[in-house]
Design a protein around this motif. Sequence first.
Motif, PDB file in Angstrom:
ATOM      1  N   ASN A  97       0.808  -1.218   0.000  1.00 14.80           N
ATOM      2  CA  ASN A  97       0.000   0.000   0.000  1.00 14.80           C
ATOM      3  C   ASN A  97       0.843   1.271   0.000  1.00 14.80           C
ATOM      4  O   ASN A  97       1.152   1.851   1.041  1.00 14.80           O
ATOM      5  CB  ASN A  97      -0.903  -0.029   1.230  1.00 14.80           C
ATOM      6  CG  ASN A  97      -2.144   0.768   1.004  1.00 14.80           C
ATOM      7  OD1 ASN A  97      -2.083   1.906   0.555  1.00 14.80           O
ATOM      8  ND2 ASN A  97      -3.278   0.168   1.283  1.00 14.80           N
ATOM      9  N   LYS A  98       1.197   1.732  -1.199  1.00 14.78           N
ATOM     10  CA  LYS A  98       2.120   2.881  -1.327  1.00 14.78           C
ATOM     11  C   LYS A  98       1.588   4.144  -0.678  1.00 14.78           C
ATOM     12  O   LYS A  98       2.331   4.906  -0.087  1.00 14.78           O
ATOM     13  CB  LYS A  98       2.450   3.125  -2.801  1.00 14.78           C
ATOM     14  CG  LYS A  98       1.258   3.483  -3.637  1.00 14.78           C
ATOM     15  CD  LYS A  98       1.244   2.807  -4.970  1.00 14.78           C
ATOM     16  CE  LYS A  98       0.729   1.408  -4.905  1.00 14.78           C
ATOM     17  NZ  LYS A  98       0.374   0.853  -6.199  1.00 14.78           N
ATOM     18  N   LYS A  99       0.257   4.367  -0.762  1.00 14.09           N
ATOM     19  CA  LYS A  99      -0.312   5.598  -0.197  1.00 14.09           C
ATOM     20  C   LYS A  99      -0.140   5.584   1.320  1.00 14.09           C
ATOM     21  O   LYS A  99       0.372   6.545   1.911  1.00 14.09           O
ATOM     22  CB  LYS A  99      -1.792   5.702  -0.578  1.00 14.09           C
ATOM     23  CG  LYS A  99      -2.468   6.961  -0.066  1.00 14.09           C
ATOM     24  CD  LYS A  99      -3.870   7.094  -0.652  1.00 14.09           C
ATOM     25  CE  LYS A  99      -4.452   8.485  -0.445  1.00 14.09           C
ATOM     26  NZ  LYS A  99      -4.857   8.798   0.909  1.00 14.09           N
ATOM     27  N   MET A 100      -0.536   4.468   1.917  1.00  8.33           N
ATOM     28  CA  MET A 100      -0.420   4.357   3.366  1.00  8.33           C
ATOM     29  C   MET A 100       1.038   4.508   3.802  1.00  8.33           C
ATOM     30  O   MET A 100       1.352   5.217   4.761  1.00  8.33           O
ATOM     31  CB  MET A 100      -0.995   2.996   3.789  1.00  8.33           C
ATOM     32  CG  MET A 100      -1.017   2.737   5.276  1.00  8.33           C
ATOM     33  SD  MET A 100       0.550   2.201   5.964  1.00  8.33           S
ATOM     34  CE  MET A 100       0.665   0.539   5.327  1.00  8.33           C
ATOM     35  N   LEU A 101       1.931   3.867   3.080  1.00 12.23           N
ATOM     36  CA  LEU A 101       3.352   3.903   3.460  1.00 12.23           C
ATOM     37  C   LEU A 101       3.919   5.315   3.296  1.00 12.23           C
ATOM     38  O   LEU A 101       4.570   5.845   4.199  1.00 12.23           O
ATOM     39  CB  LEU A 101       4.144   2.909   2.609  1.00 12.23           C
ATOM     40  CG  LEU A 101       3.849   1.428   2.907  1.00 12.23           C
ATOM     41  CD1 LEU A 101       4.273   0.557   1.738  1.00 12.23           C
ATOM     42  CD2 LEU A 101       4.541   0.984   4.188  1.00 12.23           C
ATOM     43  N   ALA A 102       3.655   5.920   2.142  1.00 11.52           N
ATOM     44  CA  ALA A 102       4.239   7.237   1.869  1.00 11.52           C
ATOM     45  C   ALA A 102       3.734   8.284   2.855  1.00 11.52           C
ATOM     46  O   ALA A 102       4.469   9.180   3.255  1.00 11.52           O
ATOM     47  CB  ALA A 102       3.914   7.662   0.439  1.00 11.52           C
ATOM     48  N   LEU A 196       3.775   9.579  -7.219  1.00 13.31           N
ATOM     49  CA  LEU A 196       4.291  10.373  -6.104  1.00 13.31           C
ATOM     50  C   LEU A 196       4.555   9.502  -4.878  1.00 13.31           C
ATOM     51  O   LEU A 196       5.637   9.576  -4.271  1.00 13.31           O
ATOM     52  CB  LEU A 196       3.277  11.475  -5.748  1.00 13.31           C
ATOM     53  CG  LEU A 196       3.503  12.183  -4.415  1.00 13.31           C
ATOM     54  CD1 LEU A 196       4.752  13.052  -4.459  1.00 13.31           C
ATOM     55  CD2 LEU A 196       2.292  13.022  -4.024  1.00 13.31           C
ATOM     56  N   PHE A 197       3.568   8.678  -4.505  1.00 15.48           N
ATOM     57  CA  PHE A 197       3.738   7.865  -3.299  1.00 15.48           C
ATOM     58  C   PHE A 197       4.918   6.900  -3.462  1.00 15.48           C
ATOM     59  O   PHE A 197       5.692   6.674  -2.533  1.00 15.48           O
ATOM     60  CB  PHE A 197       2.445   7.116  -2.969  1.00 15.48           C
ATOM     61  CG  PHE A 197       1.300   8.047  -2.633  1.00 15.48           C
ATOM     62  CD1 PHE A 197       1.498   9.129  -1.790  1.00 15.48           C
ATOM     63  CD2 PHE A 197       0.039   7.863  -3.168  1.00 15.48           C
ATOM     64  CE1 PHE A 197       0.464  10.017  -1.476  1.00 15.48           C
ATOM     65  CE2 PHE A 197      -1.005   8.733  -2.869  1.00 15.48           C
ATOM     66  CZ  PHE A 197      -0.790   9.813  -2.017  1.00 15.48           C
ATOM     67  N   LYS A 198       5.067   6.372  -4.671  1.00 15.68           N
ATOM     68  CA  LYS A 198       6.214   5.485  -4.917  1.00 15.68           C
ATOM     69  C   LYS A 198       7.520   6.257  -4.815  1.00 15.68           C
ATOM     70  O   LYS A 198       8.510   5.775  -4.249  1.00 15.68           O
ATOM     71  CB  LYS A 198       6.086   4.835  -6.297  1.00 15.68           C
ATOM     72  CG  LYS A 198       4.944   3.833  -6.355  1.00 15.68           C
ATOM     73  CD  LYS A 198       4.659   3.426  -7.789  1.00 15.68           C
ATOM     74  CE  LYS A 198       3.537   2.406  -7.838  1.00 15.68           C
ATOM     75  NZ  LYS A 198       3.061   2.164  -9.200  1.00 15.68           N
ATOM     76  N   LEU A 199       7.504   7.469  -5.350  1.00 19.96           N
ATOM     77  CA  LEU A 199       8.710   8.295  -5.316  1.00 19.96           C
ATOM     78  C   LEU A 199       9.111   8.624  -3.872  1.00 19.96           C
ATOM     79  O   LEU A 199      10.307   8.652  -3.541  1.00 19.96           O
ATOM     80  CB  LEU A 199       8.459   9.582  -6.109  1.00 19.96           C
ATOM     81  CG  LEU A 199       9.654  10.496  -6.328  1.00 19.96           C
ATOM     82  CD1 LEU A 199      10.725   9.807  -7.174  1.00 19.96           C
ATOM     83  CD2 LEU A 199       9.222  11.802  -7.009  1.00 19.96           C
ATOM     84  N   ILE A 200       8.138   8.865  -3.029  1.00 18.59           N
ATOM     85  CA  ILE A 200       8.410   9.155  -1.610  1.00 18.59           C
ATOM     86  C   ILE A 200       9.112   7.946  -0.968  1.00 18.59           C
ATOM     87  O   ILE A 200      10.084   8.086  -0.219  1.00 18.59           O
ATOM     88  CB  ILE A 200       7.084   9.462  -0.856  1.00 18.59           C
ATOM     89  CG1 ILE A 200       6.411  10.704  -1.433  1.00 18.59           C
ATOM     90  CG2 ILE A 200       7.307   9.561   0.651  1.00 18.59           C
ATOM     91  CD1 ILE A 200       7.052  12.023  -1.139  1.00 18.59           C
ATOM     92  N   ILE A 201       8.612   6.753  -1.304  1.00 22.01           N
ATOM     93  CA  ILE A 201       9.205   5.531  -0.747  1.00 22.01           C
ATOM     94  C   ILE A 201      10.627   5.348  -1.292  1.00 22.01           C
ATOM     95  O   ILE A 201      11.569   5.061  -0.547  1.00 22.01           O
ATOM     96  CB  ILE A 201       8.301   4.308  -1.073  1.00 22.01           C
ATOM     97  CG1 ILE A 201       6.964   4.445  -0.344  1.00 22.01           C
ATOM     98  CG2 ILE A 201       8.996   3.001  -0.694  1.00 22.01           C
ATOM     99  CD1 ILE A 201       5.881   3.499  -0.822  1.00 22.01           C
ATOM    100  N   LEU A 202      10.795   5.550  -2.601  1.00 20.25           N
ATOM    101  CA  LEU A 202      12.133   5.402  -3.201  1.00 20.25           C
ATOM    102  C   LEU A 202      13.101   6.435  -2.632  1.00 20.25           C
ATOM    103  O   LEU A 202      14.289   6.151  -2.447  1.00 20.25           O
ATOM    104  CB  LEU A 202      12.057   5.533  -4.727  1.00 20.25           C
ATOM    105  CG  LEU A 202      11.245   4.451  -5.447  1.00 20.25           C
ATOM    106  CD1 LEU A 202      11.305   4.649  -6.957  1.00 20.25           C
ATOM    107  CD2 LEU A 202      11.724   3.053  -5.086  1.00 20.25           C
ATOM    108  N   THR A 203      12.600   7.630  -2.338  1.00 22.27           N
ATOM    109  CA  THR A 203      13.449   8.679  -1.776  1.00 22.27           C
ATOM    110  C   THR A 203      13.981   8.268  -0.404  1.00 22.27           C
ATOM    111  O   THR A 203      15.148   8.503  -0.072  1.00 22.27           O
ATOM    112  CB  THR A 203      12.656  10.008  -1.684  1.00 22.27           C
ATOM    113  OG1 THR A 203      12.278  10.383  -3.004  1.00 22.27           O
ATOM    114  CG2 THR A 203      13.480  11.115  -1.068  1.00 22.27           C
TER     115      THR A 203
END
Length: 400
Positions: A97-102, A196-203
């Motif tokens: 869940n990328k949204k929840m994680l980010a 965006l949410f994926k990018l936050i996680i990758l960052t």
Amino acid sequence: MSKHQKLNIGLFGFGVVGQGLYEVLSQSPALDKAISKICVKSKKNRSLPDKLFCYDADDILNDPKINTVVELINDSEEAYHIVKRAMQLGKNVVSANKKMLAENLTEMVQLQKEHKVSLLYEASACGSIPVIRNLEEYYDNDLLLSVTGILNGSSNYILSQVFDKNQAYGEALKEAQDKGFAETDPTFDVEGYDSLFKLIILTMHSFGIAVDPKEVLTYGISNISDFDINYAREKGFKIKLVGQVERLRENRISLFVLPRFVGKDKYIYSVEEEFNGVVIKGLAYDKQFMFGKGAGGHPTGSAVLSDITALMHNYRYEYKKANYFSGFQYSKDHAIEIYLRYSDADILRHFDFQSVSEEYKGPVFAYKIGFIQLSRLIEILPVVKRHNIFLAATGKSLNY
Ligand SMILES: NC(=O)c1ccc[n+]([C@@H]2O[C@H](COP(=O)([O-])OP(=O)(O)OC[C@H]3O[C@@H](n4cnc5c(N)ncnc54)[C@H](OP(=O)(O)O)[C@@H]3O)[C@@H](O)[C@H]2O)c1
């Protein structure tokens, strides 16, 4: 913990990814029987016996025999509570869940530390491509300069159909949904939030900081017009929705999600359909490219499976960049070059272009290409989004 931990899995969600995981798992005999309960939202006909399903999260969370929770639901609020409680109860967790994680990254990292559990989420960014594990383990030094990619399979599928096959936008979106690439709410994909949410996680795994998604420039593809497509074609470009995090001078990093003109010389030029592609740039090795299926039940299920087997070996993210390297700061104080297509010239008063390299005024549409401060773009975006405009990055930036 023993060396090879025996997992007893409680699964949340039996939709595209949940079923994909189940099917992938059944081809992996060692793990065949590992799922003991599946919690879903509503009673309906399922492909598996009724006795496997439950409808109350507590049936899994309060079961002491279940030591691993796999969270694959499409409700980020509910996912937050499930994942948090599971960790508080000492269970390891896999989530997609990328949204929840980010939106809760700092807390999620803290909970793992506090309760000595592992939370893995490879499937949350780029489906089947093992980008998080590689950023964490292989790119675990400070040579990393940027991570740039096509992070959303659904919008890439739409752009491929629209751009290469002349399909209408709405038709292409429906096809992406029918094929299971699009999220339940398609705006999530096409307005750039999924990227965006994926990018936050990758960052977090590239530069060690949890940037607030609300602070990041995010603009999607829903306003793309034939005019923009023709402009790109004439210049020999394709338009791709690209997320990028880049290291600037003085330990600053910049990140944004924008459609981008991409020339033939770029790796991501040939990333089509629901595929994702990530270019990792570093000081000594220049560019490396990871490519694969970014969405769909089986590809995403495979990434979840990989996390599950990693848990068997007691793997956890060490958050090496956050723990071992000097703090990076998120910066919006540099200028990027954008293409602005508009029809009403009144919109231009919002854009403080620092310089303009190209402009055109036609009977219906006009465009301007020039440099603008990232912070200015973030500020005006809510207003300009209400107008019939399209924005795309050219890939150039200033004031490093
Ligand atoms: N689809 C992809 O290609 C893809 C790729 C990467 C990551 N993801 C992520 O994976 C997750 C799942 O996506 P999906 O495409 O599989 O969604 P989906 O097909 O819409 O399925 C969602 C599942 O979650 C269940 N659910 C919803 N709320 C629940 C709750 N409160 N408690 C228990 N179960 C609940 C639903 O139950 P019912 O069956 O009763 O409706 C359904 O089984 C999302 O976080 C998504 O962002 C998806």
